[in-house]
Design a protein around this motif. Sequence first.
Motif, PDB file in Angstrom:
ATOM      1  N   SER A  97       0.294  -1.657   0.311  1.00 41.71           N
ATOM      2  CA  SER A  97       0.482  -0.249   0.373  1.00 41.71           C
ATOM      3  C   SER A  97       0.663   1.181   0.371  1.00 41.71           C
ATOM      4  CB  SER A  97      -0.866   0.343   0.935  1.00 41.71           C
ATOM      5  OG  SER A  97      -1.686  -1.028   1.079  1.00 41.71           O
ATOM      6  N   ASP A  98       1.752   1.772   0.786  1.00 42.73           N
ATOM      7  CA  ASP A  98       2.975   2.467   0.547  1.00 42.73           C
ATOM      8  C   ASP A  98       3.454   2.832  -0.658  1.00 42.73           C
ATOM      9  OD1 ASP A  98       3.000   2.670   3.568  1.00 42.73           O
ATOM     10  OD2 ASP A  98       4.106   1.010   4.284  1.00 42.73           O
ATOM     11  N   ILE A  99       3.396   1.684  -1.319  1.00 40.86           N
ATOM     12  CA  ILE A  99       4.483   1.271  -2.668  1.00 40.86           C
ATOM     13  C   ILE A  99       3.495   2.163  -3.515  1.00 40.86           C
ATOM     14  CG2 ILE A  99       4.986   0.434  -4.174  1.00 40.86           C
ATOM     15  CD1 ILE A  99       7.055   0.357  -1.823  1.00 40.86           C
ATOM     16  N   PHE A 100       2.341   1.353  -3.601  1.00 39.18           N
ATOM     17  CA  PHE A 100       0.974   1.932  -4.670  1.00 39.18           C
ATOM     18  C   PHE A 100       0.699   3.464  -4.302  1.00 39.18           C
ATOM     19  CE2 PHE A 100      -3.150   2.630  -5.260  1.00 39.18           C
ATOM     20  CZ  PHE A 100      -3.182   2.177  -6.750  1.00 39.18           C
ATOM     21  N   ASP A 101       0.746   4.320  -3.180  1.00 37.04           N
ATOM     22  CA  ASP A 101       0.756   5.051  -2.684  1.00 37.04           C
ATOM     23  C   ASP A 101       1.573   6.233  -2.862  1.00 37.04           C
ATOM     24  OD1 ASP A 101      -1.510   5.526  -0.890  1.00 37.04           O
ATOM     25  OD2 ASP A 101      -0.784   5.283   0.975  1.00 37.04           O
ATOM     26  N   VAL A 102       3.188   5.772  -3.691  1.00 35.77           N
ATOM     27  CA  VAL A 102       4.227   6.548  -4.073  1.00 35.77           C
ATOM     28  C   VAL A 102       4.053   6.582  -5.229  1.00 35.77           C
ATOM     29  CG1 VAL A 102       7.057   6.365  -4.743  1.00 35.77           C
ATOM     30  CG2 VAL A 102       6.145   5.884  -2.575  1.00 35.77           C
ATOM     31  N   LEU A 103       3.800   5.446  -6.172  1.00 35.81           N
ATOM     32  CA  LEU A 103       3.127   5.964  -7.455  1.00 35.81           C
ATOM     33  C   LEU A 103       1.963   6.546  -7.677  1.00 35.81           C
ATOM     34  CD1 LEU A 103       3.300   4.692 -10.414  1.00 35.81           C
ATOM     35  CD2 LEU A 103       1.577   2.794  -9.838  1.00 35.81           C
ATOM     36  N   VAL A 104       1.334   7.438  -6.849  1.00 35.29           N
ATOM     37  CA  VAL A 104       0.269   7.503  -7.209  1.00 35.29           C
ATOM     38  C   VAL A 104       0.639   8.769  -7.533  1.00 35.29           C
ATOM     39  CG1 VAL A 104      -1.533   8.708  -6.196  1.00 35.29           C
ATOM     40  CG2 VAL A 104      -1.892   6.012  -6.591  1.00 35.29           C
ATOM     41  N   GLU A 105       1.900   8.975  -6.921  1.00 36.69           N
ATOM     42  CA  GLU A 105       2.497  10.414  -6.025  1.00 36.69           C
ATOM     43  C   GLU A 105       3.489  10.988  -7.443  1.00 36.69           C
ATOM     44  OE1 GLU A 105       5.549  12.395  -3.218  1.00 36.69           O
ATOM     45  OE2 GLU A 105       4.216  11.553  -1.901  1.00 36.69           O
ATOM     46  N   THR A 106       4.093   9.612  -7.285  1.00 35.39           N
ATOM     47  CA  THR A 106       5.095   9.660  -8.892  1.00 35.39           C
ATOM     48  C   THR A 106       4.516  10.654 -10.012  1.00 35.39           C
ATOM     49  OG1 THR A 106       7.081   8.295  -7.332  1.00 35.39           O
ATOM     50  CG2 THR A 106       7.035   8.724  -9.298  1.00 35.39           C
ATOM     51  N   ILE A 117       5.719  20.860 -15.888  1.00 36.81           N
ATOM     52  CA  ILE A 117       5.823  19.527 -16.179  1.00 36.81           C
ATOM     53  C   ILE A 117       5.504  19.465 -14.425  1.00 36.81           C
ATOM     54  CG2 ILE A 117       6.940  17.210 -16.204  1.00 36.81           C
ATOM     55  CD1 ILE A 117       8.398  19.269 -18.453  1.00 36.81           C
ATOM     56  N   LEU A 118       4.849  18.109 -14.492  1.00 33.24           N
ATOM     57  CA  LEU A 118       4.235  18.198 -13.146  1.00 33.24           C
ATOM     58  C   LEU A 118       4.748  16.776 -12.328  1.00 33.24           C
ATOM     59  CD1 LEU A 118       0.117  18.972 -13.507  1.00 33.24           C
ATOM     60  CD2 LEU A 118       1.772  20.127 -12.173  1.00 33.24           C
ATOM     61  N   SER A 119       4.872  15.726 -13.261  1.00 31.42           N
ATOM     62  CA  SER A 119       5.357  14.550 -12.915  1.00 31.42           C
ATOM     63  C   SER A 119       5.875  14.397 -14.729  1.00 31.42           C
ATOM     64  CB  SER A 119       4.598  13.810 -13.089  1.00 31.42           C
ATOM     65  OG  SER A 119       3.696  13.215 -13.421  1.00 31.42           O
ATOM     66  N   LEU A 120       6.915  12.908 -14.115  1.00 28.38           N
ATOM     67  CA  LEU A 120       7.574  12.011 -15.982  1.00 28.38           C
ATOM     68  C   LEU A 120       7.951  11.362 -15.153  1.00 28.38           C
ATOM     69  CD1 LEU A 120       9.797  13.869 -18.161  1.00 28.38           C
ATOM     70  CD2 LEU A 120      10.519  11.762 -17.522  1.00 28.38           C
ATOM     71  N   ALA A 121       7.860  10.052 -15.862  1.00 28.19           N
ATOM     72  CA  ALA A 121       8.071   8.865 -15.915  1.00 28.19           C
ATOM     73  C   ALA A 121       8.856   8.264 -17.070  1.00 28.19           C
ATOM     74  CB  ALA A 121       6.968   8.395 -14.647  1.00 28.19           C
ATOM     75  N   THR A 122       9.403   6.917 -16.950  1.00 24.51           N
ATOM     76  CA  THR A 122       9.387   6.144 -18.063  1.00 24.51           C
ATOM     77  C   THR A 122       9.326   4.858 -17.876  1.00 24.51           C
ATOM     78  OG1 THR A 122      11.773   5.550 -17.903  1.00 24.51           O
ATOM     79  CG2 THR A 122      10.927   7.751 -18.846  1.00 24.51           C
ATOM     80  N   PHE A 123       9.093   4.097 -19.398  1.00 27.26           N
ATOM     81  CA  PHE A 123       8.759   2.573 -18.887  1.00 27.26           C
ATOM     82  C   PHE A 123       9.143   1.598 -20.012  1.00 27.26           C
ATOM     83  CE2 PHE A 123       4.352   3.644 -20.344  1.00 27.26           C
ATOM     84  CZ  PHE A 123       4.197   3.154 -20.822  1.00 27.26           C
ATOM     85  N   TYR A 124       8.902   0.515 -20.251  1.00 25.03           N
ATOM     86  CA  TYR A 124       9.425  -0.058 -21.415  1.00 25.03           C
ATOM     87  C   TYR A 124       8.779  -1.127 -21.192  1.00 25.03           C
ATOM     88  CZ  TYR A 124      12.470  -3.068 -19.191  1.00 25.03           C
ATOM     89  OH  TYR A 124      12.812  -4.701 -17.144  1.00 25.03           O
TER      90      TYR A 124
END
Length: 220
Positions: A124-133, A168-175
């Motif tokens: 749940s803590d990790i999920f909160d970080v994802l939402v924030e990120t 820019i409010l947030s920026l993330a990358t994935f593959y």
Amino acid sequence: MLVRDRMSKDVVIISSTTTILEAERLMKENEVRRLPVVDRDKLIGIVTYNDLLEAEPSKATTLSRFELTYLLSKMNVSEIMEKKVITIKPDIPIEEAALIMKKNQVGGLPVVEETRVVGMITESDIFDVLVETLGVELGGTRITLELPEKPGELHRVTGIVSQFMVNILSLATFYIKEKPNLRYVVIRIATRDYEPIIEAFKADGITVKHVWVTQVDEGA
């Protein structure tokens, strides 16, 4: 961001002599699904809600409710706890904690400093970080871009956005494993007037895969 920045510090701990009924009561009262087992200030195990469910007799049993309660009141958590506990240190990056949880298929990790339990970090803590990120609660416009996997591509993206004086409010990358030569960028910008920025991306040869504008809350 480190584990210590997101971990729960008020950890409910139990001893190996705690009964199963008492452990279940503590979980319900504190709304947690796992309890570190500590004897003499040393972590010796962990008990999860699933462990408690598996310890309870089957519904097909012929025992009465009184007999079941008596049986569980005599069983200690030492009989069902997991003794090989996976732990993490407080100064580990939060994403490392997520990776450890994924690899070991666990929903939470005791945070240990030397031998003392100082916190718990959960999914749940990790999920909160994802939402924030990802800036989900910040609104604006979310744009997904497809870029070549090579140096300078992110600079190209941020350079285009800066031309429009938009934050820019947030920026993330994935593959995606099937496309190792591509990198997908999810950028959230503080505007709903996104069309000119999209056109600028396309004009510079950047592939726009998806655009999503945060809905305005009713009454906002």
